[in-house]
Design an enzyme around this catalytic site. Structure first.
Site, PDB file in Angstrom:
ATOM      1  N   CYS A  22       0.841  -1.200   0.000  1.00 29.71           N
ATOM      2  CA  CYS A  22       0.000   0.000   0.000  1.00 29.71           C
ATOM      3  C   CYS A  22       0.878   1.253   0.000  1.00 29.71           C
ATOM      4  CB  CYS A  22      -0.944   0.113   1.197  1.00 29.71           C
ATOM      5  SG  CYS A  22      -2.063  -1.277   1.333  1.00 29.71           S
ATOM      6  N   ARG A  82       4.003  -0.124  -4.718  1.00 32.38           N
ATOM      7  CA  ARG A  82       3.800  -0.645  -3.370  1.00 32.38           C
ATOM      8  C   ARG A  82       2.516  -1.464  -3.243  1.00 32.38           C
ATOM      9  NH1 ARG A  82       6.957   2.040   0.355  1.00 32.38           N
ATOM     10  NH2 ARG A  82       5.551   1.278   1.964  1.00 32.38           N
ATOM     11  N   TRP A  90      -2.817  -2.801  -1.628  1.00 36.13           N
ATOM     12  CA  TRP A  90      -2.526  -4.231  -1.765  1.00 36.13           C
ATOM     13  C   TRP A  90      -3.389  -4.894  -0.701  1.00 36.13           C
ATOM     14  CZ3 TRP A  90      -0.529  -8.313   1.162  1.00 36.13           C
ATOM     15  CH2 TRP A  90      -0.117  -9.440   0.423  1.00 36.13           C
ATOM     16  N   ASN A 115      -2.007   2.403   5.829  1.00 40.09           N
ATOM     17  CA  ASN A 115      -1.104   1.334   5.385  1.00 40.09           C
ATOM     18  C   ASN A 115      -0.742   0.551   6.637  1.00 40.09           C
ATOM     19  OD1 ASN A 115       0.875  -0.262   4.255  1.00 40.09           O
ATOM     20  ND2 ASN A 115       2.411   1.367   4.166  1.00 40.09           N
ATOM     21  N   GLY A 116      -0.823  -0.777   6.568  1.00 39.17           N
ATOM     22  CA  GLY A 116      -0.493  -1.606   7.729  1.00 39.17           C
ATOM     23  C   GLY A 116      -1.654  -2.530   8.067  1.00 39.17           C
ATOM     24  N   GLU A 159      17.640 -17.731  -6.823  1.00 43.88           N
ATOM     25  CA  GLU A 159      17.153 -16.387  -7.134  1.00 43.88           C
ATOM     26  C   GLU A 159      16.582 -16.332  -8.554  1.00 43.88           C
ATOM     27  OE1 GLU A 159      16.278 -13.817  -5.792  1.00 43.88           O
ATOM     28  OE2 GLU A 159      16.366 -12.274  -7.337  1.00 43.88           O
ATOM     29  N   LYS A 172      12.826 -15.242  -9.618  1.00 41.77           N
ATOM     30  CA  LYS A 172      12.579 -14.146 -10.555  1.00 41.77           C
ATOM     31  C   LYS A 172      11.665 -14.593 -11.694  1.00 41.77           C
ATOM     32  CE  LYS A 172      13.707 -11.394  -9.139  1.00 41.77           C
ATOM     33  NZ  LYS A 172      14.302 -10.726  -8.029  1.00 41.77           N
ATOM     34  N   GLU A 198       8.076 -15.175 -10.415  1.00 44.22           N
ATOM     35  CA  GLU A 198       7.469 -13.929  -9.982  1.00 44.22           C
ATOM     36  C   GLU A 198       6.910 -13.101 -11.137  1.00 44.22           C
ATOM     37  OE1 GLU A 198      10.559 -11.525  -8.266  1.00 44.22           O
ATOM     38  OE2 GLU A 198       9.161 -10.266  -7.151  1.00 44.22           O
ATOM     39  N   HIS A 234      18.133 -37.619  -7.023  1.00 40.44           N
ATOM     40  CA  HIS A 234      17.508 -38.128  -5.803  1.00 40.44           C
ATOM     41  C   HIS A 234      15.996 -37.900  -5.831  1.00 40.44           C
ATOM     42  CE1 HIS A 234      21.398 -39.035  -4.141  1.00 40.44           C
ATOM     43  NE2 HIS A 234      21.803 -37.850  -4.555  1.00 40.44           N
ATOM     44  N   LYS A 275       5.746  -4.244  -3.701  1.00 35.70           N
ATOM     45  CA  LYS A 275       7.191  -4.084  -3.565  1.00 35.70           C
ATOM     46  C   LYS A 275       7.692  -4.365  -2.146  1.00 35.70           C
ATOM     47  CE  LYS A 275      11.282  -2.937  -4.982  1.00 35.70           C
ATOM     48  NZ  LYS A 275      12.002  -3.961  -5.750  1.00 35.70           N
TER      49      LYS A 275
HETATM   50  O1  M6R Z   1      12.731  -4.982   0.912  1.00 37.38           O
HETATM   51  P1  M6R Z   1      13.288  -6.332   1.198  1.00 37.38           P
HETATM   52  O2  M6R Z   1      14.620  -6.548   0.556  1.00 37.38           O
HETATM   53  O3  M6R Z   1      13.331  -6.667   2.655  1.00 37.38           O
HETATM   54  O4  M6R Z   1      12.278  -7.343   0.528  1.00 37.38           O
HETATM   55  C1  M6R Z   1      12.414  -8.716   0.684  1.00 37.38           C
HETATM   56  C2  M6R Z   1      11.637  -9.449  -0.359  1.00 37.38           C
HETATM   57  O5  M6R Z   1      10.271  -9.187  -0.232  1.00 37.38           O
HETATM   58  C3  M6R Z   1      12.083  -9.078  -1.770  1.00 37.38           C
HETATM   59  O6  M6R Z   1      13.446  -9.314  -1.913  1.00 37.38           O
HETATM   60  C4  M6R Z   1      11.302  -9.887  -2.831  1.00 37.38           C
HETATM   61  O7  M6R Z   1      11.576 -11.237  -2.708  1.00 37.38           O
HETATM   62  C5  M6R Z   1      11.703  -9.368  -4.203  1.00 37.38           C
HETATM   63  N1  M6R Z   1      10.936  -8.208  -4.523  1.00 37.38           N
HETATM   64  C6  M6R Z   1      11.543 -10.382  -5.268  1.00 37.38           C
HETATM   65  O8  M6R Z   1      12.017  -9.905  -6.484  1.00 37.38           O
END
Ligand code: M6R
Length: 609
Positions: free
Chosen positions: A2, A27, A75, A99-100, A482, A486, A489, A505, A604
């Site tokens: 948010c 966000r 969000w 927000n929260g 990673e 990616k 996502e 395995h 984000k």
């Molecule tokens: O802001 P942060 O680095 O703490 O966020 C952690 C994760 O939410 C963040 O790295 C997330 O996995 C990425 N946006 C994925 O691309």
């Protein structure tokens, strides 16, 4: 999670709010809304399901020139994605954005008999109802009373109908920054979840202190603590400008941010090199803490946690110091085995991730010193840590993290070198050579970025695959994790990452004709082993894309496609490999015609558990 904004000043608020929400949209982007307080007609409320674009169209229909208002991009946490659940929420004479999460909203609903008053399914509306219930003309007193009742995290922007030109705000955990400005006649105050919406007005800002009540007006911002005392917040200055938070000619933020990596690495590493050696004194990092640590725990979430895994691999192999990497949401609910001899390294781009923040607090309780690797200046995680090593990625807008990840890795490398040096594990000569190589990775990344045409072709090939597998060993395995995150996502393709030796395995049962397997084999000492694993999947029909170092091993016969990173000391190959893996995910998402920067269901920064 948010984005909220408030503006009051000499200009019409509506467009400022909508434009601010566009900056904050990364966000959260389920729905959006604004409320402006027009002294002639009262509150004008507009809400729309979908992206801010939809809100913009709806807002354009209204010709109000009211100069004070608040806005929100959501969000969803409590209640579905509907216009009724979108913010701002209005009860009686009070309108709010939040927000929260208000954890005790159900209890409050019952206790104060609000059930029949509430129109939405949100936790937020309860706060609006309580503010309205208790309001007797004194915003400060009312906010204080309501906030005393709330459990959870919140950033709140509040309008009272009888307080024209004023926005009230308060926060606990959830972030907010604010600024007042006077730009040649355009005068006012602005508050927002982050700087991207503030920087257009002012480069000077402050982080809203927790549990302080702000009154924003055209003439400035008054800050009071809950005892009614006036407080002067510390003014910070941002070192990037609005163009850093814009696409700058790229079709997507993600592609822009991938391209920005060489510079971001340079900005992060160069100031930490003195006489060729790793140097952290300007960051206030105490050598004694590094010298005396017995073990290290790295705590983070998602991509940041994957950066931590690269750090572990490096620190253990180069320094022989035990490192554990913990997922923050797990760490915070167990009884971790740490004490004052453990250095806890917390990694976070936003510095807001609630699980990471709570993990930090737990580590401190246990007596561990906490050093955070954070990108956002003044964020909660940065403020609560004993030491901060800021990364200088600049604003990262795409939800999929790219440049923040590689600068986090670079920060780990600097830290490792400094620890090695102060503990006498690395000689000055070794540390110098290490830092010289680290300073050189930007150039290697630049060369790698230029090879993106091959990657685009590969992405076109895998875009229709239902599953994609990544394999690697050692550091390359951590990169696979990673890479797989990616791809999932932003392209919505199911993907898994495996340590290459682990396939047989169980997982190899999933390998069939034409299943894409992306094999990463950049590390010299395990190269032959990965190639054996590649042969295993190839002979079962996999479509293999092999990533390895240029000119070292030409293994065209074991794979269908080969992508090269430039020749480099294996320890530093991660930076170039990361670029390739990011580009594979990017081009696959783009080839599928998806919204690369705003993938479904995501936001984000994750400020809820
Ligand atoms: O802001 P942060 O680095 O703490 O966020 C952690 C994760 O939410 C963040 O790295 C997330 O996995 C990425 N946006 C994925 O691309």
């Amino acid at each position: 999670m948010c984005g909220i904004i408030g503006y009051t000043g000499s200009d019409s608020a509506k467009d400022i709010l909508v434009n601010g929400l566009k900056q904050l949209e990364y966000r959260g982007y389920d729905s959006a809304g604004i409320a402006v307080l027009d002294p002639k007609t009262g509150i004008i409320l507009k809400k729309k399901v979908g992206k801010v674009e939809e809100l913009e169209k709806a807002a354009a229909e209204d010709s109000t020139d009211a100069t004070c208002g608040i806005g929100h991009t959501r969000w969803a946490t409590h209640g579905g994605v509907t216009e009724t659940n979108a913010h701002p929420h209005r009860q009686g004479s009070v309108t709010i954005c939040h927000n929260g999460i208000i954890e005790n909203y159900k209890e409050l609903t019952t206790e104060y008999g609000l059930k029949n008053t509430l129109k939405s399914e949100t936790d937020t509306e309860v706060v609006a109802a309580l503010l309205d219930k208790f309001y007797e003309g004194n915003p400060y007193k009312t906010i204080k009373k309501v906030v005393d009742l709330l459990a959870g995290s919140f950033a709140l922007c509040i309008l009272f109908d009888d307080q024209p030109g004023k926005i009230f705000a308060i926060r606990n955990v959830s972030p907010m920054v604010a600024a007042s400005f006077d730009n040649e006649g355009n005068k006012g105050s602005i508050i927002a979840s982050d700087l991207t919406a503030v920087i257009n007005f002012s480069k000077k800002y402050f982080v809203v202190p927790e549990y302080h009540i702000l009154t924003l007006s055209e003439d400035g911002i008054a800050v009071q603590d809950l005892k009614g005392r006036a407080v002067e917040p510390e003014i910070l200055e941002v070192n990037w400008d609005i163009t850093s938070a814009q696409k700058g000619g790229y079709p997507h933020y993600m592609l822009k941010e991938i391209n920005e990596q060489p510079e971001a690495i340079e900005r992060t590493v160069a100031p930490r090199v003195q006489d060729g050696l790793p140097f952290l004194a300007d960051d206030g990092i105490d050598d004694d803490v590094l010298k005396n640590l017995k073990d290290i725990v790295i705590v983070a979430c998602g991509t940041a946690m994957h950066a931590g895994m690269v750090g572990k691999s490096l620190i253990e192999s180069k320094l022989r110091i035990p490192v554990t990497v913990e997922i923050a949401s797990e760490f915070r609910y167990k009884d971790p085995i740490i004490d004052s001899s453990t250095l806890t390294i917390v990694v976070s781009q936003s510095g807001e991730t609630i699980d990471t923040l709570e993990a930090l607090r737990l580590a401190k309780q246990k007596g561990s010193k906490v050093l955070s690797v954070v990108n956002v200046k003044g964020s909660t995680i940065a403020r609560e840590s004993d030491y901060v090593l800021y990364t200088h990625a600049g604003p990262e807008i795409a939800v999929a993290s790219t440049k923040a990840y590689t600068v986090q890795i670079a920060a780990m490398y600097i830290l490792a070198a400094r620890i090695g040096l102060v503990k006498g594990i690395m000689s000055e000569e070794d540390a110098r050579e290490f830092m010289t190589k680290l300073l050189g990775v930007g150039e290697i990344m630049q060369k790698t970025i230029k090879s993106s045409n091959d990657i685009r072709r590969i992405a076109n090939h895998i875009k229709t695959a239902p599953d994609v597998f990544y394999i690697g060993r050692g550091i390359d395995y951590t990169l696979s994790l990673e890479a797989s995150l990616k791809l999932k996502e932003i392209s919505y393709i199911h993907s898994e990452a495996y340590a290459a030796g682990e396939l047989k395995h169980g997982t190899i049962a999933l390998i069939a004709e034409q299943v894409p397997v992306i094999a990463i084999a950049t590390e010299e000492h395990v190269y032959a082993k990965v190639i054996s694993n590649v042969r295993e999947v190839k002979s079962r029909g996999a479509y293999v894309i092999l990533i390895s170092q240029e000119g070292k091993h030409e293994n065209a016969e074991v794979c269908d496609k080969q992508i090269f990173i430039p020749q480099i000391d294996s320890t530093f190959g991660v930076f170039a490999t990361a670029v390739i893996l990011q580009l594979i995910a990017y081009y696959t998402s783009d080839a599928k015609g998806l919204d690369v920067d705003k993938p479904r269901n995501l936001a984000k920064s994750v400020t809820v558990e």
